[in-house]
Design a protein around this motif. Sequence first.
Motif, short mmCIF file in Angstrom:
data_model
loop_
_atom_site.label_atom_id
_atom_site.label_comp_id
_atom_site.label_asym_id
_atom_site.label_seq_id
_atom_site.Cartn_x
_atom_site.Cartn_y
_atom_site.Cartn_z
N SER A 102 0.85 -1.18 0.00
CA SER A 102 0.00 0.00 0.00
C SER A 102 0.89 1.24 0.00
N VAL A 103 0.50 2.27 0.69
CA VAL A 103 1.29 3.49 0.81
C VAL A 103 1.41 3.85 2.28
N LEU A 104 2.34 4.72 2.59
CA LEU A 104 2.58 5.12 3.97
C LEU A 104 1.55 6.17 4.39
N GLY A 105 1.09 6.06 5.62
CA GLY A 105 0.12 7.03 6.14
C GLY A 105 -1.25 6.41 6.30
N ASN A 106 -1.90 6.73 7.40
CA ASN A 106 -3.21 6.15 7.70
C ASN A 106 -4.26 6.56 6.67
N LYS A 107 -4.35 7.84 6.41
CA LYS A 107 -5.33 8.35 5.45
C LYS A 107 -5.06 7.81 4.05
N ASN A 108 -3.81 7.87 3.62
CA ASN A 108 -3.46 7.43 2.27
C ASN A 108 -3.66 5.93 2.09
N SER A 109 -3.35 5.17 3.14
CA SER A 109 -3.51 3.72 3.06
C SER A 109 -4.98 3.33 2.91
N ARG A 110 -5.85 4.00 3.64
CA ARG A 110 -7.28 3.66 3.55
C ARG A 110 -7.86 4.11 2.20
N ASN A 111 -7.39 5.21 1.67
CA ASN A 111 -7.82 5.60 0.32
C ASN A 111 -7.34 4.59 -0.71
N PHE A 112 -6.13 4.06 -0.50
CA PHE A 112 -5.60 3.04 -1.41
C PHE A 112 -6.48 1.79 -1.38
N ILE A 113 -6.93 1.41 -0.19
CA ILE A 113 -7.77 0.22 -0.06
C ILE A 113 -9.09 0.42 -0.80
N MET A 114 -9.65 1.63 -0.73
CA MET A 114 -10.90 1.90 -1.45
C MET A 114 -10.72 1.73 -2.96
N LYS A 119 -15.56 10.24 -5.91
CA LYS A 119 -14.40 10.96 -5.39
C LYS A 119 -14.72 11.74 -4.13
N GLU A 120 -16.00 12.07 -3.91
CA GLU A 120 -16.36 12.84 -2.72
C GLU A 120 -16.28 12.02 -1.44
N LEU A 121 -16.03 10.72 -1.55
CA LEU A 121 -15.91 9.87 -0.36
C LEU A 121 -14.47 9.70 0.11
N PHE A 122 -13.51 10.15 -0.67
CA PHE A 122 -12.11 9.95 -0.29
C PHE A 122 -11.69 10.95 0.78
N ARG A 123 -10.82 10.49 1.66
CA ARG A 123 -10.32 11.32 2.75
C ARG A 123 -9.27 12.29 2.21
N THR A 124 -9.34 13.54 2.67
CA THR A 124 -8.42 14.56 2.18
C THR A 124 -7.73 15.33 3.29
N LEU A 125 -8.12 15.13 4.55
CA LEU A 125 -7.59 15.95 5.64
C LEU A 125 -6.50 15.20 6.40
N SER A 126 -6.60 15.11 7.71
CA SER A 126 -5.52 14.58 8.53
C SER A 126 -5.69 13.09 8.80
N ASP A 127 -4.59 12.45 9.21
CA ASP A 127 -4.63 11.04 9.58
C ASP A 127 -5.43 10.82 10.86
N ALA A 128 -5.36 11.78 11.78
CA ALA A 128 -5.99 11.60 13.09
C ALA A 128 -7.51 11.65 13.02
N THR A 129 -8.07 12.26 11.97
CA THR A 129 -9.53 12.37 11.85
C THR A 129 -10.06 11.68 10.61
N GLU A 130 -9.31 10.72 10.08
CA GLU A 130 -9.74 10.09 8.83
C GLU A 130 -11.05 9.33 8.99
N ASP A 131 -11.29 8.69 10.15
CA ASP A 131 -12.53 7.95 10.31
C ASP A 131 -13.72 8.90 10.47
N SER A 132 -13.53 10.03 11.14
CA SER A 132 -14.61 11.02 11.23
C SER A 132 -14.95 11.58 9.86
N GLU A 133 -13.93 11.85 9.08
CA GLU A 133 -14.16 12.39 7.73
C GLU A 133 -14.86 11.37 6.85
N PHE A 134 -14.46 10.10 6.95
CA PHE A 134 -15.08 9.05 6.15
C PHE A 134 -16.56 8.91 6.51
N ALA A 135 -16.88 9.01 7.80
CA ALA A 135 -18.27 8.86 8.24
C ALA A 135 -19.14 10.03 7.76
#
Length: 624
Positions: A186-198, A294-310
């Motif tokens: 995958s890629v490094l970073g919590n936010k980037n990794s979850r976007n990669f999985i999507m 594309k509007e579902l992808f996370r764009t902000l910080s790693d610490a709030t990626e789950d809040s942003e996704f929700a």
Amino acid sequence: MAHARAVRAGRARAGSAAGQRRPVRRAVKRKRVAPQAARPKRSPKAPPTAQAAEESDEESTDDEDSDDEEMEKWEEKLLEMEEVLPRDMHPRAREAPHLVSKAKKVPYELAIPTYQRWMPVCQMSKKHRFRKCKMPFILAHTLGMLSRQRIPVSRVTLFVANETERGHYRKALQDSAWEKVRIELSVLGNKNSRNFIMKFFPAGTYVVSIDDDVERISWKIQEGMTHHVLRTLPPGSLETIIFDAYKQMRDHKAFLWGVSTSQNARHMKTYGISKRNGLVNGYLNGYISRPQCKELFRTLSDATEDSEFAVRHFAKDGVVLRYRMYAGITSPYLNRGGLQKKFEVKGERISAEQRSEARKKEERWGALELHRMFPKLIGLPKKRRDKKTMEVCFYSMGYPPGEGKKRIAPQLMDTDRVRYWQQNPKVLGCHAYKLYEGYKTARTLREAVSLGARPIDLAHDYNWGFLSVVDLSLDFPYEVELQEPGKRQAAAHFFWAKSSEKFVKVRIKEMSLGHGGLDIKKESLQLLAEKVPDRFRKLTPEDLRKEGGLLSKMPLVVLRSLLRWAKTGSLRYERRKTWAVYDALKVLGLTWLARRVKQREVEEAKAADKEPKRRARSLGKAWR
């Protein structure tokens, strides 16, 4: 007299002599000391390594997120009782999905984004039971939990940052049940990794995402606020929840589910699935992959990626699901590695407290940005007492406090055909629960009212989707009628009409942001769309039910008028709704009909002006 002076002088000399006398020193027994040459020489003290210094610093840190000894002992006891089904359960707890669900099996993919959790758990965790454990961290946590839940290895995929990490995981998982698990780069970073999985899984894939530090899944079996009312999810039950969640998403038109946002028993329930706006934790959730959105992808910080996704899912779908009786047990601020590694610099001496502060700082920034992006769904960051609690403030009702009264239920008619959920969503035993049991079989609005539904029940049930309008009545009172059939253009193909469902979800004016949309018969909406195909041709089902959609500013009474006009060629409306009809026609591009509505109002106004003069003339003739 002389004798007395002599006595006093003698006493004075005796006193001075006593004052000058030294106290007797007692003999002290001293230990024999070895000669200097016989003493062993001390070797120079080696400087501590960065890792040892960090660990010692962490031990001295008073971290409020660390587990107390009593709680840790209880967790060990729960793991021992995992195989035993509790007997003293609350009646509603016996209806938990993993016990009663009959959902069909569906294919799914279980994704685990992980980083540096191949290291021994004794180096990554401060918990007492892991102090001497050299098992890889991920085996002692998520993979161990999945083994107890009997999840097939073929369903699981680990997503790692680079080739070096993949090699470490392969070596750590040797000679274990997970030796042949699939590992993808995958890629490094919590936010980037979850976007990669999507993006990794094809559209429509059912993906279940789990963090790499989940020790177990807790289940609330009794009402209460202490951890003693929680039990560990029985082995083999997780897959039943996964299948049930897929069914619930299909039933509620949702695309994301999760578990309780809190591990604290006080904030959990023994029953129920929440459909409100709120956090869906990243440590355990499931979603239907839509990489094209594309509007579902996370764009902000790693610490709030789950809040942003929700919140992105709620803004798009109007619903997210959360099982209120389950929670994942993790220690995100306590364990090393993973997201916490981001806040460490190589060779830097940093404590768990400092890592938590750095993470909180990024979280507050992300929460503020979410508020700016979704002001109707997210409030300003709210400082919490506990570091484990997210500072993102969700508006659970789908709108800010104080604005709910402005978004009332639309004016439904007695002859509108309706359908209620047959599973009672109200709190067991309350008055609303008893009323719902009485009117949930109603087929029309008039029947629901006759069976006990109050206005507040109609508004609440409609806004939360418990009440669905199956068929809008087109027979309504009116004051103005225009016979303007218009030209029906050649049959056009619409994206939103390609599905096999009979109804289309449409957002109208009288709706909260949490509403999933009004059910309109596809054939009725298609008749209207054929009048103005250019406005409807490129729309998707999501475009029709989103905030700011084509019909989102249109009142229900106006929509009734337009649907009837598309079907019969007769535009009927009340005089006080003239400007609402005019605005709706302009939005749809029916400018010729909008001018006709305005012209009709002018004609009626002129006729009203002539009426007093005519009456005056008639009265004058009668007087003469």
